[in-house]
Scaffold this motif. Structure first.
Motif, short mmCIF file in Angstrom:
data_model
loop_
_atom_site.label_atom_id
_atom_site.label_comp_id
_atom_site.label_asym_id
_atom_site.label_seq_id
_atom_site.Cartn_x
_atom_site.Cartn_y
_atom_site.Cartn_z
N ALA A 36 0.79 -1.17 -0.07
CA ALA A 36 -0.05 -0.01 0.11
C ALA A 36 0.99 1.13 0.06
O ALA A 36 2.24 1.04 0.23
N ALA A 37 0.39 2.36 -0.20
CA ALA A 37 1.37 3.56 -0.01
C ALA A 37 2.08 3.53 1.00
O ALA A 37 1.82 3.78 2.24
N ILE A 39 4.00 1.28 2.30
CA ILE A 39 4.05 0.07 2.91
C ILE A 39 4.55 -0.78 1.89
O ILE A 39 3.95 -1.04 0.82
N TYR A 40 5.65 -1.58 2.44
CA TYR A 40 6.27 -2.47 1.44
C TYR A 40 6.33 -3.92 2.20
O TYR A 40 6.61 -4.37 3.40
N LYS A 91 -1.33 14.58 12.46
CA LYS A 91 -1.76 13.36 11.67
C LYS A 91 -0.82 12.13 11.29
O LYS A 91 -1.26 11.25 10.66
N LEU A 94 -0.73 7.48 13.75
CA LEU A 94 -1.75 6.58 13.55
C LEU A 94 -2.50 6.16 14.79
O LEU A 94 -2.02 5.49 15.63
N TYR A 106 0.00 3.32 16.77
CA TYR A 106 1.16 2.68 16.15
C TYR A 106 2.39 3.51 16.39
O TYR A 106 2.26 4.84 15.91
N ASP A 141 2.32 8.13 9.76
CA ASP A 141 1.28 8.31 8.44
C ASP A 141 1.77 9.64 7.52
O ASP A 141 0.98 10.53 7.78
N GLU A 142 2.79 9.50 6.97
CA GLU A 142 3.22 10.65 6.02
C GLU A 142 2.12 10.89 5.09
O GLU A 142 1.44 10.08 4.55
N VAL A 143 1.89 12.07 4.86
CA VAL A 143 0.83 12.56 3.85
C VAL A 143 1.09 12.27 2.49
O VAL A 143 0.24 11.89 1.80
N ARG A 153 5.92 4.56 5.27
CA ARG A 153 4.82 4.84 6.20
C ARG A 153 5.36 3.66 7.50
O ARG A 153 5.59 4.06 8.66
N GLU A 154 5.52 2.54 6.96
CA GLU A 154 5.82 1.49 8.16
C GLU A 154 7.49 1.15 7.75
O GLU A 154 8.07 1.02 6.75
N PRO B 72 4.58 -6.59 5.70
CA PRO B 72 4.12 -5.20 6.79
C PRO B 72 3.00 -5.64 7.64
O PRO B 72 2.50 -6.76 7.45
N PRO B 76 -3.61 -3.77 3.40
CA PRO B 76 -4.73 -2.67 3.07
C PRO B 76 -6.01 -3.64 3.25
O PRO B 76 -5.79 -5.08 2.73
N ILE B 96 -8.21 -0.33 10.89
CA ILE B 96 -7.61 1.05 11.23
C ILE B 96 -7.84 1.87 9.99
O ILE B 96 -8.05 1.14 8.81
N THR B 97 -8.13 3.11 10.29
CA THR B 97 -8.24 3.94 9.19
C THR B 97 -7.19 4.91 9.11
O THR B 97 -6.81 5.49 10.36
N ARG B 99 -4.95 8.61 7.52
CA ARG B 99 -5.37 9.82 7.34
C ARG B 99 -6.08 10.24 6.26
O ARG B 99 -6.57 11.31 6.17
N HIS B 100 -5.79 9.43 5.23
CA HIS B 100 -6.68 9.57 3.85
C HIS B 100 -7.94 8.57 3.87
O HIS B 100 -8.59 8.52 2.81
N ARG B 102 -8.18 5.70 4.28
CA ARG B 102 -8.11 4.29 3.59
C ARG B 102 -8.37 3.24 4.54
O ARG B 102 -7.52 3.52 5.88
#
Lengths: 443, 443
Positions: A36-37, A39-40, A91, A94, A106, A141-143, A153-154, B72, B76, B96-97, B99-100, B102
């Motif tokens: 996910a954005a 997250i790897y 923000k 998390l 988190y 939770d980087e924008v 992010r993670e 991770p 998602p 979990i939700t 900041r966007h 998701r």
């Protein structure tokens, strides 16, 4: 490891979503995949590098007397309410609610959790100093997560926390960490530059960040050129306060600042000695005194019988970020150039003609001998064209390449080339290959 | 490690919140501290044990050809919607939700993520079989976390995932994992019993759980007494299908069931050969065919040119749970009795009279010699009463104890006692201590 059995999904195409060279190379070399954005997942090759970096960090931290622990990724909100950071942290934190409607988060960092452990565990000045670290996953939770694992992010971080009786002792801890960070980064094959830094949301009055130079770095760095060649002692006695202080003094004597703190008015470095370059922040250390111990009532009894709040510092190194950072600092047009100390395998042994019985037996024998000698070898035993294998070896960037082909085997030779010096390609006797490689890896 | 410098906050009082012996002993021995319900920090002694167990798991898994990755902790939601489990999984899944807005979740398991990796990475039957595992933290929002780390919410688990071309190949993978789990648990000093199990929310038609016997176990186990003495081969050839199948056959020949599947009508074991005991589940393996690959479209091309969905299994071992499980299975009234293979240190070297120069020099010399021999030693060099030190050594449960006292040093002797056989206490010559200890640890 036999490449025919290894999960190494390399990509021929340059992934369009990747803007930085390390992100592109990590995707192409099959090291990571995005889930996910920001997250790897770390695939086997990436996991090996991550592990090696963590091992280097751990080994040098332990030498300072720091002890490894593991704190949970999820933390109760109440500890952050106690320190006063729960509302301050924006923000990027998390926030999570569990099935009983209890607020969790988190952990983006763990000052509160570790202070809670220590205040409940030690009561006396005799238990100090105390230095605890973990190598564990964090979430911010980087924008706009970007640059692959460099700003995910993670992410995996070594975060350490020092507890001391007074400021003098805490500053010595700070200096030990300063030196330890130089040692760690040098052991990873990097040239660290420590910069005086702002303390930001961690707080305190003393802070340095450690950066490595790379064209794609986020910060603009202004420093004396001495930093690129300054020695870091190999043997450091972390108990020797003067020795440690001297190293810190040497390493902070010259001007060094990132754009936020750079001031041309106070920068006395002559232009021709001033290095202006891009840098990546890979470590950050802080001394912040009693910022957390006061609100959280983390105190010990003193020798004279009173109570005193603990003096604290915190010490972070971005372990997953370093994977990207090392690649940013060490690559060429063809791919990654791993420093020996973090390479996922030391040797790429390439059988140019898998299926040819002479090549197969030479490759298999050497593979067995090398692995029995404790060397990590990736044997390319796949049924692929020679060009594909060589290009992939360039991409993966293992430090030493040994190439076995039909002509060489017939002549009793093997081709040897260092990834970092591709022009220095030569043939050596096949019978010398084991000795040569063992010696090369040790060197 | 010198105990005077080690962060080892032992407790004299029995913590009231702890209902099981392992939870009490882990708190008392300073191994863990609770951060929130079912969420723990692992202090240095606990971290060492966790690491050792993880290393045993990793070593034996790698022998089977499985490869380590790291996925991770946060996943998602959309992947779980794709598999159909997002709505099925109840409140144990921590949702979990970000900041966007998701939707994410803290992975209780990772079938979806790993299937996504594999479907995007391999296209052909030639890349199979493939077996990927991670040793990583999971979260299950248990309604009532209890028994300390045995039923925590955030826990460390080895979760592995097998991908095969067809059912026959997947069943062989399943059998390799079955044998690997026997080996792992035996290497940890445990006597595993495999039970045919329900598949539960993971799905599938073939599943075994691996339990260890302990009075405080949650399950009632009914099995043939043969299970307590059955041999597990030391040397396993994981490529030899017949060999692996034979071990599984031997280990499933006799009756074994937990209370949920136990049926007195089909249990043919004579009463005097039937073992009825409590057990702790520490591992669970599943073969579930194409349950995930079908909805998630994870397919490869076959040799004949078509496409076929991957056959999958998943393979879990509770690494943090095992710490508690081992203690449940191995302790006495005085404390923990660590099996050698997972002990945080091999030797407790106790200087009964720290400050006495003869005792100090004997203890320091032996400590240096042992550590130089690669042995992990906890040297009790604290200024504490002898009784306190001996009681704490019992509590911590290191396998071999060497005790240096003024009388012994004067006579040139040292006391030796195995934690598991406290009655077998004896004096040996101080000059023989190094050789004895090195030999004992290797044995």
């Amino acid at each position: 490891m036999r490449q025919s059995l290894y999960f190494l999904p390399t990509l021929k195409e340059v992934p369009t979503e990747a803007q930085t060279v390390s992100h592109r190379l990590m995707l192409r070399a099959g090291m990571v995949r995005q889930v996910a954005a920001g997250i790897y997942s770390w695939l086997p090759l990436g996991q090996r590098v991550l592990d090696k970096i963590a091992d280097h960090v751990r080994a040098e931290q332990v030498k300072t007397g720091a002890m490894e622990i593991i704190m949970p990724t999820l933390q109760p909100a109440e500890l952050w309410q106690e320190s006063g950071r729960y509302d301050d942290y924006g923000k990027e934190m998390l926030r999570i609610t569990d099935r009983h409607d209890r607020p969790l988060l988190y952990g983006p960092t763990a000052e509160e959790v570790v202070t809670d452990i220590v205040r409940n565990s030690i009561k006396s000045y005799r238990s100090l100093p105390l230095n605890l670290f973990q190598i564990h996953w964090k979430f911010r939770d980087e924008v706009r997560p970007r640059f692959g694992v460099m700003r995910g992010r993670e992410f995996l971080m070594k975060d350490g926390y020092g507890f001391d009786l007074d400021e003098a002792s805490a500053r010595f801890t700070y200096q030990k960490m300063f030196v330890s960070y130089l040692r760690i980064l040098r052991n990873l094959g990097l040239n660290p530059i420590p910069l005086r830094a702002d303390t930001g949301p961690i707080g305190g009055d003393l802070s340095h960040e450690f950066i490595i130079l790379a064209e794609t770095g986020e910060s603009q760095v202004y420093c004396h050129q001495n930093y690129t060649s300054r020695a870091i002692p190999d043997a450091v006695d972390y108990d020797d306060q003067d020795h440690i202080a001297q190293i810190v003094k040497d390493w902070t004597a010259d001007y060094a600042a990132a754009d936020d703190l750079h001031n041309p008015a106070t920068c006395k470095v002559p232009d021709h000695e001033l290095l202006t370059a891009r840098g990546i922040e890979v470590g950050h250390i802080f001394y912040f005194g009693t910022k957390y111990s006061t609100p959280m009532k983390a105190a010990v009894s003193t020798e004279s019988g009173g109570l005193t709040n603990l003096h604290m510092g915190s010490y972070g190194i971005g372990v997953s970020r370093l994977v990207g950072g090392i690649i940013e600092a060490s690559h060429d047009d063809l791919g990654i150039i791993w420093p020996k100390s973090v390479a996922p395998f030391q040797i790429a042994l390439i059988n140019l003609k898998a299926g040819d019985s002479a090549c197969d037996s030479a490759a298999n024998l050497l593979y067995k001998q090398l692995t029995s000698s404790g060397i990590e070898v990736l044997l390319d035993d796949r049924d692929e064209r020679a060009g594909v294998k060589l290009a992939e070896a360039d991409l993966l960037g293992l430090p030493l390449r040994l190439v076995i082909g039909p002509k060489g085997v017939a002549a009793g030779t093997i081709e040897v080339v260092e990834r970092a010096n591709p022009s220095n390609k030569r043939e050596i006797a096949l019978s010398d290959a084991l000795g040569f490689a063992v010696e090369w890896v040790k060197r």
